[in-house]
Design a protein around this motif. Structure first.
Motif, PDB file in Angstrom:
ATOM      1  N   GLN A   1       0.874  -1.299   0.010  1.00 33.08           N
ATOM      2  CA  GLN A   1      -0.046  -0.069  -0.009  1.00 33.08           C
ATOM      3  C   GLN A   1       0.840   1.326  -0.084  1.00 33.08           C
ATOM      4  OE1 GLN A   1      -3.216  -0.605   2.328  1.00 33.08           O
ATOM      5  NE2 GLN A   1      -4.281   1.525   1.981  1.00 33.08           N
TER       6      GLN A   1
ATOM      7  N   THR B   1       0.718   5.642  -0.609  1.00 35.12           N
ATOM      8  CA  THR B   1      -0.373   6.992  -0.615  1.00 35.12           C
ATOM      9  C   THR B   1      -1.797   6.860  -1.193  1.00 35.12           C
ATOM     10  OG1 THR B   1       1.610   8.179   0.200  1.00 35.12           O
ATOM     11  CG2 THR B   1      -0.377   9.242  -0.139  1.00 35.12           C
TER      12      THR B   1
ATOM     13  N   ALA C   1      -2.220   4.455  -4.033  1.00 29.53           N
ATOM     14  CA  ALA C   1      -2.834   3.372  -4.609  1.00 29.53           C
ATOM     15  C   ALA C   1      -2.100   2.147  -3.763  1.00 29.53           C
ATOM     16  CB  ALA C   1      -2.207   3.387  -6.206  1.00 29.53           C
ATOM     17  N   GLY C   2      -2.844   1.011  -4.065  1.00 33.58           N
ATOM     18  CA  GLY C   2      -2.199  -0.054  -3.217  1.00 33.58           C
ATOM     19  C   GLY C   2      -2.228  -1.364  -4.504  1.00 33.58           C
TER      20      GLY C   2
ATOM     21  N   ARG D   1      -2.957  -5.293  -4.587  1.00 35.37           N
ATOM     22  CA  ARG D   1      -3.464  -6.617  -3.881  1.00 35.37           C
ATOM     23  C   ARG D   1      -3.578  -7.650  -5.018  1.00 35.37           C
ATOM     24  NH1 ARG D   1      -8.336  -7.410  -5.330  1.00 35.37           N
ATOM     25  NH2 ARG D   1     -10.112  -5.679  -5.487  1.00 35.37           N
TER      26      ARG D   1
ATOM     27  N   GLU E   1      -7.385   1.948  -5.278  1.00 35.11           N
ATOM     28  CA  GLU E   1      -7.261   3.521  -4.543  1.00 35.11           C
ATOM     29  C   GLU E   1      -7.188   3.243  -3.064  1.00 35.11           C
ATOM     30  OE1 GLU E   1      -9.449   6.903  -5.959  1.00 35.11           O
ATOM     31  OE2 GLU E   1      -9.967   5.655  -8.092  1.00 35.11           O
ATOM     32  N   THR E   2      -6.213   3.797  -2.270  1.00 29.04           N
ATOM     33  CA  THR E   2      -6.029   3.709  -1.111  1.00 29.04           C
ATOM     34  C   THR E   2      -7.225   4.329  -0.245  1.00 29.04           C
ATOM     35  OG1 THR E   2      -3.549   3.534  -1.147  1.00 29.04           O
ATOM     36  CG2 THR E   2      -4.360   4.296   0.937  1.00 29.04           C
TER      37      THR E   2
ATOM     38  N   GLY F   1     -10.599   2.426  -1.319  1.00 28.95           N
ATOM     39  CA  GLY F   1     -10.549   0.812  -1.665  1.00 28.95           C
ATOM     40  C   GLY F   1     -11.087   0.283  -3.292  1.00 28.95           C
TER      41      GLY F   1
ATOM     42  N   PRO G   1       6.418   2.106   1.035  1.00 20.30           N
ATOM     43  CA  PRO G   1       4.760   1.449   1.136  1.00 20.30           C
ATOM     44  C   PRO G   1       4.304   1.249   2.778  1.00 20.30           C
ATOM     45  CG  PRO G   1       5.950   0.255  -0.373  1.00 20.30           C
ATOM     46  CD  PRO G   1       6.857   1.140   0.177  1.00 20.30           C
ATOM     47  N   ARG G   2       3.175   1.460   2.950  1.00 23.90           N
ATOM     48  CA  ARG G   2       2.786   1.370   4.452  1.00 23.90           C
ATOM     49  C   ARG G   2       2.604  -0.052   4.669  1.00 23.90           C
ATOM     50  NH1 ARG G   2      -2.032   5.594   4.140  1.00 23.90           N
ATOM     51  NH2 ARG G   2      -2.985   4.148   3.445  1.00 23.90           N
TER      52      ARG G   2
END
Length: 182
Positions: free
Chosen positions: A3, A5, A7-8, A10, A67-68, A71, A180-181
């Motif tokens: 993840q 800021t 986008a992520g 998965r 999208e962070t 979602g 990334p977070r």
């Protein structure tokens, strides 16, 4: 999930298929510019959509882009053609029309670099795109990719041969964005 800021990345879910197929595959003009082969009509209900979830592979990692903030599904990303001996791979992204032009693409390229270099331990990443794809070239150069060559009139797109460019990035030249977070 990896993840950032905006986008992520998965794993692909079965319910992503219809949205990605309708927004990316059925956009014939854009899909024809993104793929080496000709567009062919494929129904997502046949199980043959290119966005179907697939088993993990040593040579390919497919992601759904989200999208962070919300979602919401934003597109497709992949690290493919992974060569474990030479520790290299190729990356590619495709964003849904409503997700383009908002900085997501540049962050997705960074997230794929993070995955390729720090998770997979690759030494070099590469991408190929049409020479007039300013958005992809811009996202790649912001991450540190360098234009390495032009394949003149190598891609058949909408009735004409057009140029493709190759951009490459060794890990030591990677311009890391924010981590990334977790």
């Amino acid at each position: 999930m990896i993840q950032g800021t905006l986008a992520g990345l998965r794993a692909r879910h079965a319910d992503d298929v219809a949205v990605l197929h309708a927004g990316l595959y059925e956009d014939v003009a854009t899909r024809s510019r993104a793929e080496a082969g000709p567009w062919r009509p494929i129904s997502p209900s046949t199980g043959h959509s290119p966005y179907e979830p697939c088993a993990p592979s040593e040579t390919t990692s497919f992601f759904s882009v989200v999208e962070t903030a919300t979602g919401a599904l934003a597109g497709d990303a992949a690290l493919w053609g992974i060569d474990l001996h030479n520790r290299g791979g190729h990356l590619g992204i495709s964003l849904l029309p409503g997700s383009r032009g908002r900085g997501l693409g540049a962050e997705v390229v960074q997230l794929l670099c993070h995955y390729g270099f720090t998770v997979r331990g690759l030494h070099r990443l590469q991408l190929e795109t049409l020479a007039d794809n300013a958005a992809m070239i811009g996202a790649a150069t912001r991450a540190g990719f360098t234009l390495e060559g032009t394949l003149r009139r190598s891609a058949w797109v909408a009735g004409a041969f057009v140029d493709e460019v190759i951009l490459g990035l060794p890990v030591e030249e990677w311009k890391r964005g924010p981590e990334p977070r977790r």
